[in-house]
Design a protein around this motif. Structure first.
Motif, PDB file in Angstrom:
ATOM      1  N   TYR A 173     -50.052  50.561  53.934  1.00 38.56           N
ATOM      2  CA  TYR A 173     -48.523  50.551  54.194  1.00 38.56           C
ATOM      3  C   TYR A 173     -48.384  50.453  55.718  1.00 38.56           C
ATOM      4  CZ  TYR A 173     -47.734  51.218  49.236  1.00 38.56           C
ATOM      5  OH  TYR A 173     -47.805  51.232  47.888  1.00 38.56           O
ATOM      6  N   VAL A 189     -49.451  47.400  57.388  1.00 36.62           N
ATOM      7  CA  VAL A 189     -48.932  46.209  56.991  1.00 36.62           C
ATOM      8  C   VAL A 189     -47.366  46.082  57.445  1.00 36.62           C
ATOM      9  CG1 VAL A 189     -48.343  44.448  55.236  1.00 36.62           C
ATOM     10  CG2 VAL A 189     -50.691  45.730  55.280  1.00 36.62           C
ATOM     11  N   LEU A 190     -46.750  47.177  57.157  1.00 42.41           N
ATOM     12  CA  LEU A 190     -45.320  47.310  57.049  1.00 42.41           C
ATOM     13  C   LEU A 190     -44.825  47.733  58.720  1.00 42.41           C
ATOM     14  CD1 LEU A 190     -44.176  49.131  54.120  1.00 42.41           C
ATOM     15  CD2 LEU A 190     -43.929  46.700  54.555  1.00 42.41           C
ATOM     16  N   GLU A 216     -38.990  47.261  59.406  1.00 44.07           N
ATOM     17  CA  GLU A 216     -38.770  46.944  58.024  1.00 44.07           C
ATOM     18  C   GLU A 216     -38.232  47.968  57.021  1.00 44.07           C
ATOM     19  OE1 GLU A 216     -41.676  43.317  56.969  1.00 44.07           O
ATOM     20  OE2 GLU A 216     -42.796  45.102  57.899  1.00 44.07           O
ATOM     21  N   ARG A 252     -46.853  43.194  46.496  1.00 52.54           N
ATOM     22  CA  ARG A 252     -46.330  42.328  47.723  1.00 52.54           C
ATOM     23  C   ARG A 252     -46.855  42.715  49.108  1.00 52.54           C
ATOM     24  NH1 ARG A 252     -42.188  44.110  51.091  1.00 52.54           N
ATOM     25  NH2 ARG A 252     -41.938  45.837  49.559  1.00 52.54           N
ATOM     26  N   ILE A 253     -47.184  44.246  49.208  1.00 53.13           N
ATOM     27  CA  ILE A 253     -47.590  44.899  50.696  1.00 53.13           C
ATOM     28  C   ILE A 253     -49.091  44.179  50.667  1.00 53.13           C
ATOM     29  CG2 ILE A 253     -48.224  46.856  51.816  1.00 53.13           C
ATOM     30  CD1 ILE A 253     -45.615  48.147  50.528  1.00 53.13           C
ATOM     31  N   GLU A 295     -50.381  41.589  49.472  1.00 56.04           N
ATOM     32  CA  GLU A 295     -50.413  40.150  49.610  1.00 56.04           C
ATOM     33  C   GLU A 295     -50.147  39.902  51.050  1.00 56.04           C
ATOM     34  OE1 GLU A 295     -51.596  37.584  47.605  1.00 56.04           O
ATOM     35  OE2 GLU A 295     -52.069  39.420  46.222  1.00 56.04           O
ATOM     36  N   ARG A 296     -49.334  40.840  51.657  1.00 57.13           N
ATOM     37  CA  ARG A 296     -48.962  40.576  53.057  1.00 57.13           C
ATOM     38  C   ARG A 296     -50.065  40.854  53.847  1.00 57.13           C
ATOM     39  NH1 ARG A 296     -43.715  43.300  54.963  1.00 57.13           N
ATOM     40  NH2 ARG A 296     -44.311  42.533  56.708  1.00 57.13           N
ATOM     41  N   TYR A 297     -50.834  41.755  53.509  1.00 54.86           N
ATOM     42  CA  TYR A 297     -52.149  42.232  54.099  1.00 54.86           C
ATOM     43  C   TYR A 297     -53.135  41.132  54.175  1.00 54.86           C
ATOM     44  CZ  TYR A 297     -56.252  44.942  55.677  1.00 54.86           C
ATOM     45  OH  TYR A 297     -57.426  45.439  56.168  1.00 54.86           O
ATOM     46  N   PHE A 327     -52.743  38.000  53.628  1.00 52.10           N
ATOM     47  CA  PHE A 327     -52.164  36.855  54.316  1.00 52.10           C
ATOM     48  C   PHE A 327     -52.414  37.235  55.809  1.00 52.10           C
ATOM     49  CE2 PHE A 327     -48.695  34.695  56.581  1.00 52.10           C
ATOM     50  CZ  PHE A 327     -48.968  33.319  56.262  1.00 52.10           C
ATOM     51  N   ARG A 328     -52.334  38.170  56.473  1.00 55.41           N
ATOM     52  CA  ARG A 328     -52.547  38.592  57.694  1.00 55.41           C
ATOM     53  C   ARG A 328     -53.923  38.611  58.240  1.00 55.41           C
ATOM     54  NH1 ARG A 328     -51.461  44.219  59.459  1.00 55.41           N
ATOM     55  NH2 ARG A 328     -53.759  44.230  59.707  1.00 55.41           N
ATOM     56  N   ASN A 385     -55.142  34.762  58.386  1.00 59.86           N
ATOM     57  CA  ASN A 385     -54.574  34.231  59.530  1.00 59.86           C
ATOM     58  C   ASN A 385     -55.404  34.890  60.969  1.00 59.86           C
ATOM     59  OD1 ASN A 385     -52.855  32.406  58.619  1.00 59.86           O
ATOM     60  ND2 ASN A 385     -51.167  34.024  58.384  1.00 59.86           N
TER      61      ASN A 385
END
Length: 144
Positions: A98, A101-102, A106, A125-126, A128-130, A132-133, A136
């Protein structure tokens, strides 16, 4: 945009803050900051001064967070898990994810991050964001 900092209240095992620091997370425990015995609202104010989210096992913190938000006082967020629902190691793993990622911004006035033994919607959700980052970042390195 600031990285997430974590303040653990006095009901949280002190090994969690220590383990988070070993993983590079800026973390503080109530015990280390000599806040043992402080009222819940004093913990909120202290965490607010540190610009830290509070990690707790105490249900009352969720009610206080809601009240502070409604009164316009605000706070830097709450992450809650019921006591003994997750191991110390699992708490450290999830909290360090967390924190990675966060963003601190936020979490302002947020009391919606709940950790449970079942990987719930918030955790997925967290993660998935990780992912994605990281993807990228890999793409950017590949095209340099």
């Amino acid at each position: 945009m600031a990285k997430l900092k974590i303040y653990t209240d006095e009901n949280v095992d002190i090994r969690i803050a220590s383990g988070l620091r070993k993983r590079g997370v800026e973390a503080f425990s109530a015990n280390e900051k000599e806040m043992v015995g402080a009222s819940d609202i004093e913990h909120f104010r202290y965490a607010n001064n540190l610009k830290s989210v509070i990690f707790t096992h105490d249900h009352h913190f969720l009610e206080i967070a809601n009240s502070l938000t409604q009164e316009g006082e605000g706070h830097w967020g709450v992450i809650f898990v019921e006591m003994n629902r997750l191991s110390v190691g699992e708490c450290i793993r999830r909290l360090s994810l967390y924190a990675d990622v966060l963003l601190a911004e936020e979490m302002i006035n947020s009391d919606r991050v709940f950790m449970s033994p079942i990987l719930n919607k918030n955790h997925r959700r967290i993660v998935e964001r990780y992912k994605f980052r990281v993807l990228n970042e890999l793409k950017e390195k590949a095209f340099k």
